[in-house]
Design an enzyme around this catalytic site. Structure first.
Site, PDB file in Angstrom:
ATOM      1  N   GLU A   1     -26.866  -8.432 -46.341  1.00  0.00           N
ATOM      2  CA  GLU A   1     -26.374  -9.756 -45.944  1.00  0.00           C
ATOM      3  C   GLU A   1     -26.968 -10.189 -44.611  1.00  0.00           C
ATOM      4  OE1 GLU A   1     -24.698  -9.243 -42.976  1.00  0.00           O
ATOM      5  OE2 GLU A   1     -24.861  -7.111 -43.430  1.00  0.00           O
TER       6      GLU A   1
ATOM      7  N   GLU B   1     -28.268  -6.382 -43.350  1.00  0.00           N
ATOM      8  CA  GLU B   1     -29.448  -6.804 -44.118  1.00  0.00           C
ATOM      9  C   GLU B   1     -29.632  -6.004 -45.407  1.00  0.00           C
ATOM     10  OE1 GLU B   1     -32.985  -6.645 -41.738  1.00  0.00           O
ATOM     11  OE2 GLU B   1     -32.162  -7.876 -40.123  1.00  0.00           O
TER      12      GLU B   1
END
Length: 342
Positions: free
Chosen positions: A167, A310
């Site tokens: 994310e 991420e």
């Protein structure tokens, strides 16, 4: 069961002794590869087979903005979300480096960035809105938007053997801390961490903001959709959707860190059976992540003192899982290698 949720079957645990029998017949002392054997067994159980295939892998990095970022809870401005998405697409972020190194596909999905990317190559457009509302002042999203965010992640995993979550979204550790505190009842101070690296003063402000926001919004811990609606994020909903959709297809999911864990909390409260399809990649340095892993009764695969997000932790753990499967599939047996067992 809400109508938008897929049907998820529990794994057939009768496969476990068959998986273990194969592992014990490999040219090594029984159990000598420790957690690699555990990971191989878990992968086979999730896939529902003793013939393990692991070829196509992907990390899905979901991006969205958060209205709560306007409450001064982050060390970075909200514009960084869009800037980092562009960095992902250029291949310059940590997740890009790790995915290239391990040969993992990285799929970047816009579910709610406050930016018009147009038709950029490599970007999957699933935008629910241009960021959530500031949940200090109003619910983060409508129930319809919450469902749409879940659905945005639900049908992305066809054709993969193993997927991971990631994310990007300035303010999303604040939403995740609110979700953790709601579901576990732990003190706010134990749920809230430094996120992007806030100083002591801003950490106190972030803690106070979450405490007051939860008192105002009163999310129902017994209703995951209500929690997502009131204090969540579009990317958190999409991570939940990815988990639900993958589990329905018997595709294992490697959960990244704190924010991905919040998405997994939403998913497992919506449909507890999806817990059986989750690997937990690492122990994040974010303060509340240990409590989150306790919620799942989960043991992380690695602990490298990371807290980036991420999908970086998921990428590393994904390759450990791949190594475990390669051991299962590629090692010689005692019979094929003509090695004595005693």
């Amino acid at each position: 069961m809400p109508p938008f949720l897929p049907e998820i079957q529990r794994p057939n645990r009768e496969l476990l002794p068959l998986l273990q029998k194969h592992l014990d017949n490999l040219t090594k002392p029984p159990g000598s590869l420790g957690r690699l054997e555990e990971l191989a067994r878990s992968f086979g159980l999730m896939r529902g087979s003793t013939d393990l295939v692991l070829q196509k892998r992907a990390i899905f990095t979901f991006a969205a903005d958060h209205g709560i970022s306007r409450a001064g809870v982050s060390a970075y401005p909200r514009e960084v979300t869009a800037q980092m998405v562009l960095n992902f697409l250029r291949g310059g972020a940590a997740i890009n480096v790790l995915c290239r190194h391990y040969g993992i596909q990285n799929v970047v999905v816009d579910v709610g960035v406050d930016y018009d990317f147009g038709e950029l190559p490599g970007l999957v457009g699933k935008k629910v809105g241009r960021g959530t509302q500031n949940f200090f002042e109003a619910p983060a999203m409508s129930e319809e938007e919450a469902i749409r965010s879940i659905e945005a992640g639900m049908n992305l995993t066809d054709g993969y053997d193993l997927v991971g979550t990631g994310e990007m979204g300035i303010g999303n550790t604040t939403s995740s801390a609110a979700i953790l505190a709601t579901f576990t009842g732990c003190p706010i101070e134990e749920a809230v961490g430094r996120g992007t690296g806030v100083d002591d003063e801003r950490l106190q402000h972030k803690t106070k903001t979450i405490r007051e926001a939860l008192a105002r919004r009163r999310p129902d811990a017994n209703d995951a959709l209500d929690v997502l609606t009131k204090v969540g994020g579009f990317e958190i909903g999409a991570i939940a959707g990815l988990i639900l959709g993958a589990a329905a297809r018997r595709i294992p999911v490697v959960v990244d860190g704190f924010i991905s864990g919040a998405g997994a909390m939403i998913a497992t409260r919506l449909e507890p059976a999806c817990r059986d399809y989750l690997f937990f990649s690492h122990l994040s340095r974010e303060r509340g992540h240990k409590r989150m892993l306790e919620f799942f009764d989960a043991r992380p695969i690695v602990d490298l003192d990371m807290c980036l997000g991420e999908g970086t932790g998921a990428a590393i753990a994904m390759d450990v899982i791949t190594a475990a499967v390669r051991v299962y599939t590629d090692m010689a047996t005692f019979e094929s290698a003509a090695v004595s067992r005693s």
